[in-house]
Scaffold this motif. Structure first.
Motif, mmCIF file in Angstrom:
data_model
loop_
_atom_site.group_PDB
_atom_site.id
_atom_site.type_symbol
_atom_site.label_atom_id
_atom_site.label_comp_id
_atom_site.label_asym_id
_atom_site.label_seq_id
_atom_site.Cartn_x
_atom_site.Cartn_y
_atom_site.Cartn_z
ATOM 1 N N ARG A 180 38.590 20.490 31.693
ATOM 2 C CA ARG A 180 37.976 21.737 32.161
ATOM 3 C C ARG A 180 39.010 22.854 32.215
ATOM 4 N NH1 ARG A 180 35.487 20.423 37.743
ATOM 5 N NH2 ARG A 180 36.688 18.510 37.645
ATOM 6 N N LEU A 181 40.173 22.535 32.792
ATOM 7 C CA LEU A 181 41.223 23.542 32.928
ATOM 8 C C LEU A 181 41.729 23.993 31.573
ATOM 9 C CD1 LEU A 181 43.054 25.155 34.800
ATOM 10 C CD2 LEU A 181 44.618 23.200 34.866
ATOM 11 N N LEU A 182 41.892 23.056 30.641
ATOM 12 C CA LEU A 182 42.373 23.413 29.297
ATOM 13 C C LEU A 182 41.398 24.349 28.591
ATOM 14 C CD1 LEU A 182 43.822 20.006 28.045
ATOM 15 C CD2 LEU A 182 45.111 22.084 28.615
ATOM 16 N N VAL A 183 40.097 24.071 28.734
ATOM 17 C CA VAL A 183 39.099 24.945 28.102
ATOM 18 C C VAL A 183 39.107 26.323 28.750
ATOM 19 C CG1 VAL A 183 36.625 25.303 27.730
ATOM 20 C CG2 VAL A 183 37.636 23.052 27.321
ATOM 21 N N GLN A 184 39.256 26.378 30.068
ATOM 22 C CA GLN A 184 39.316 27.665 30.755
ATOM 23 C C GLN A 184 40.526 28.478 30.296
ATOM 24 O OE1 GLN A 184 39.179 26.798 34.965
ATOM 25 N NE2 GLN A 184 37.251 25.670 34.775
ATOM 26 N N ILE A 185 41.664 27.813 30.158
ATOM 27 C CA ILE A 185 42.862 28.491 29.667
ATOM 28 C C ILE A 185 42.657 28.947 28.224
ATOM 29 C CG2 ILE A 185 45.300 28.179 29.064
ATOM 30 C CD1 ILE A 185 45.515 26.286 31.465
ATOM 31 N N GLY A 186 41.997 28.096 27.431
ATOM 32 C CA GLY A 186 41.722 28.468 26.050
ATOM 33 C C GLY A 186 40.814 29.685 25.946
ATOM 34 N N ALA A 187 39.776 29.731 26.782
ATOM 35 C CA ALA A 187 38.868 30.882 26.772
ATOM 36 C C ALA A 187 39.587 32.147 27.213
ATOM 37 C CB ALA A 187 37.677 30.598 27.687
ATOM 38 N N ALA A 188 40.449 32.019 28.224
ATOM 39 C CA ALA A 188 41.244 33.165 28.668
ATOM 40 C C ALA A 188 42.205 33.609 27.573
ATOM 41 C CB ALA A 188 42.017 32.803 29.932
ATOM 42 N N SER A 189 42.750 32.652 26.832
ATOM 43 C CA SER A 189 43.684 32.976 25.744
ATOM 44 C C SER A 189 42.982 33.727 24.621
ATOM 45 C CB SER A 189 44.322 31.690 25.205
ATOM 46 O OG SER A 189 45.045 31.019 26.216
ATOM 47 N N LEU A 190 41.719 33.388 24.363
ATOM 48 C CA LEU A 190 40.949 34.124 23.363
ATOM 49 C C LEU A 190 40.837 35.594 23.742
ATOM 50 C CD1 LEU A 190 37.912 31.820 22.426
ATOM 51 C CD2 LEU A 190 39.713 32.636 20.900
ATOM 52 N N ALA A 191 40.486 35.833 24.995
ATOM 53 C CA ALA A 191 40.371 37.215 25.468
ATOM 54 C C ALA A 191 41.722 37.918 25.388
ATOM 55 C CB ALA A 191 39.837 37.227 26.894
ATOM 56 N N PHE A 192 42.777 37.225 25.783
ATOM 57 C CA PHE A 192 44.120 37.809 25.746
ATOM 58 C C PHE A 192 44.505 38.196 24.317
ATOM 59 C CE2 PHE A 192 48.711 37.451 25.215
ATOM 60 C CZ PHE A 192 49.184 38.234 26.259
ATOM 61 N N ALA A 193 44.248 37.301 23.358
ATOM 62 C CA ALA A 193 44.592 37.564 21.963
ATOM 63 C C ALA A 193 43.831 38.765 21.410
ATOM 64 C CB ALA A 193 44.316 36.331 21.118
ATOM 65 N N ALA A 194 42.629 39.000 21.958
ATOM 66 C CA ALA A 194 41.811 40.130 21.502
ATOM 67 C C ALA A 194 42.162 41.435 22.212
ATOM 68 C CB ALA A 194 40.340 39.809 21.712
ATOM 69 N N GLY A 195 43.133 41.377 23.127
ATOM 70 C CA GLY A 195 43.563 42.590 23.812
ATOM 71 C C GLY A 195 42.961 42.818 25.173
ATOM 72 N N ILE A 196 42.143 41.875 25.639
ATOM 73 C CA ILE A 196 41.563 41.988 26.980
ATOM 74 C C ILE A 196 42.521 41.285 27.929
ATOM 75 C CG2 ILE A 196 39.564 41.420 28.428
ATOM 76 C CD1 ILE A 196 37.881 41.476 25.892
ATOM 77 N N ARG A 197 43.420 42.075 28.485
ATOM 78 C CA ARG A 197 44.528 41.504 29.242
ATOM 79 C C ARG A 197 45.052 42.484 30.277
ATOM 80 N NH1 ARG A 197 49.010 41.529 24.423
ATOM 81 N NH2 ARG A 197 47.309 40.509 23.303
ATOM 82 N N PHE A 198 45.837 41.961 31.197
ATOM 83 C CA PHE A 198 46.553 42.791 32.166
ATOM 84 C C PHE A 198 47.910 43.131 31.553
ATOM 85 C CE2 PHE A 198 49.363 43.408 35.815
ATOM 86 C CZ PHE A 198 48.642 44.329 36.549
ATOM 87 N N THR A 199 48.127 44.408 31.238
ATOM 88 C CA THR A 199 49.343 44.797 30.519
ATOM 89 C C THR A 199 50.427 45.396 31.405
ATOM 90 O OG1 THR A 199 48.353 46.947 30.005
ATOM 91 C CG2 THR A 199 48.105 45.188 28.358
ATOM 92 N N GLY A 200 50.042 46.019 32.504
ATOM 93 C CA GLY A 200 51.032 46.657 33.362
ATOM 94 C C GLY A 200 50.371 47.549 34.389
ATOM 95 N N PHE A 201 51.141 48.421 34.970
ATOM 96 C CA PHE A 201 50.612 49.300 36.012
ATOM 97 C C PHE A 201 51.424 50.593 36.044
ATOM 98 C CE2 PHE A 201 53.843 46.560 37.749
ATOM 99 C CZ PHE A 201 54.629 47.389 38.525
ATOM 100 N N THR A 202 50.849 51.596 36.682
ATOM 101 C CA THR A 202 51.504 52.897 36.803
ATOM 102 C C THR A 202 52.254 52.983 38.123
ATOM 103 O OG1 THR A 202 49.773 53.946 35.481
ATOM 104 C CG2 THR A 202 51.153 55.399 36.824
ATOM 105 N N ASN A 203 53.522 53.335 38.047
ATOM 106 C CA ASN A 203 54.322 53.523 39.258
ATOM 107 C C ASN A 203 53.759 54.702 40.044
ATOM 108 O OD1 ASN A 203 56.323 54.229 41.182
ATOM 109 N ND2 ASN A 203 57.941 53.382 39.891
ATOM 110 N N PRO A 204 53.273 54.493 41.279
ATOM 111 C CA PRO A 204 52.641 55.575 42.036
ATOM 112 C C PRO A 204 53.612 56.682 42.439
ATOM 113 C CG PRO A 204 52.923 53.659 43.424
ATOM 114 C CD PRO A 204 53.289 53.234 42.042
ATOM 115 N N PHE A 205 54.904 56.411 42.401
ATOM 116 C CA PHE A 205 55.892 57.402 42.824
ATOM 117 C C PHE A 205 56.386 58.276 41.671
ATOM 118 C CE2 PHE A 205 56.302 53.673 45.637
ATOM 119 C CZ PHE A 205 55.960 54.274 46.843
ATOM 120 N N SER A 206 56.386 57.724 40.461
ATOM 121 C CA SER A 206 56.893 58.482 39.311
ATOM 122 C C SER A 206 55.835 58.722 38.247
ATOM 123 C CB SER A 206 58.067 57.737 38.681
ATOM 124 O OG SER A 206 57.638 56.485 38.161
ATOM 125 N N ASP A 207 54.635 58.121 38.396
ATOM 126 C CA ASP A 207 53.567 58.183 37.395
ATOM 127 C C ASP A 207 53.990 57.593 36.052
ATOM 128 O OD1 ASP A 207 51.637 59.291 39.038
ATOM 129 O OD2 ASP A 207 52.270 61.342 38.617
#
Length: 321
Positions: free
Chosen positions: A106-133
């Motif tokens: 189950r866990l392997l399939v969940q990781i695989g499905a998440a990896s598909l989304a990641f490979a397609a660009g649906i991912r957490f890439t970073g964040f904006t520094n609130p002090f410097s923008d």
């Protein structure tokens, strides 16, 4: 009007198909049977997850994926959802036969499905520094780990919350509705369509799952809810990468997220397996409420109202900032 049409079409599909799927599930003994832990009076069909998936897939194809200029990465979301539902159905079938499907596949399939989304660009890439923008781009390995943790964590959280009639569905309904409003405010039509289709499928399912439930979503449905909400949030609100936008999904899904984290931490501290339910007080909020004498329907409404408050707070934040 387009969002409304999509909602009505998907909702109607679920409402019409669910009774037929439930009868088929009962005929082939694909049901959740009463046990010492499960107090329902008779076997309940486990067809909710697959019907919600079919409705979402139809909505994706008609209103999103075949639209002019559609985001091709959404095909990965649909493929990942299919994987999640498939392994969930295997798990549900095993439980219907009073067997246990191992955690590792189950866990392997969940990781695989998440990896598909990641490979397609649906991912957490970073964040904006609130002090410097300044936008802080995270290393690709960190992006992958955070994305997989987000998907697997939400899949697990909504599966944990599927313990009372209507509870997991109502929580998902509130979160999806919030993401729809946020997508409209942020000018993200594709995310808005995804949210509308998701909410419609869940609302149609709840027509048969509110107490007393006639149909259960099973693990396939709970996995689907967590996976889709993870994908919608990463495709939409997380793209803004501001402190406020990062806080919105955490609030919108605050009840399942924080309840699951608290239970896992407590079980680990008590040297108990984190993924196996127990009969002690190291358990989820809804079971604790029941142990304190609250009726199941009242517990569901209390937790749902708490979730509504958190969702409204997240919507207020997006308008305020």
């Amino acid at each position: 009007m387009q969002y409304l049409i999509a909602f009505i079409a998907v909702f109607a599909f679920v409402v019409v198909l669910m009774p037929k799927a439930a009868r088929l599930a009962s005929k082939v003994d694909f049901t959740d049977k009463p046990t010492e832990r499960k107090k329902h009076a008779s076997p309940i069909p486990l067809s909710g997850g697959v019907v919600m998936f079919l409705a979402m897939a139809l909505g994706f194809l008609v209103f999103v994926l075949f639209a002019e200029g559609a985001d091709s990465s959404l095909w990965a979301v649909l493929a990942g959802a299919a994987l999640i539902v498939f392994v969930g159905l295997i798990d549900d079938y095993a439980k219907a036969q009073f067997k246990e499907f191992p955690v590792s596949p189950r866990l392997l399939v969940q990781i695989g499905a998440a990896s598909l989304a990641f490979a397609a660009g649906i991912r957490f890439t970073g964040f904006t520094n609130p002090f410097s923008d300044q936008y802080i781009l995270l290393p690709i390995a960190v992006q992958f780990v955070l994305t997989v943790l987000w998907f697997v964590g939400l899949i697990t959280a909504f599966n944990f919350m599927d313990g009372l009639d209507g509870l997991s569905g109502l929580l998902a309904l509130g979160s999806g509705s919030t993401f729809f409003v946020v997508a409209l405010v942020m000018g993200q039509p594709e995310s808005a369509f995804l949210s509308a289709i998701f909410v419609a499928a869940v609302a149609g399912f709840l027509r048969y799952n509110l107490p007393p439930a006639k149909v259960y979503m099973g693990d396939s449905g709970a996995y689907l809810l967590g996976y889709m909400l993870a994908a919608i949030s990463l495709h939409g609100v997380f793209k803004q990468a501001t402190i406020i936008s990062l806080a919105i999904p955490m609030l919108a899904m605050g009840v399942p997220i924080f309840d699951s984290i608290l239970v896992v931490v407590r079980r680990l501290m008590a040297h108990k397996p984190a993924h196996i339910a127990d009969s002690t007080n190291i358990t989820h909020l809804h079971f604790r409420l029941l142990k304190n004498g609250m009726k199941p329907s009242h517990a569901v409404m209390l937790i749902f109202l708490l979730s509504v408050c958190l969702n409204l707070t997240s919507i207020i934040l997006i308008f305020a900032f």
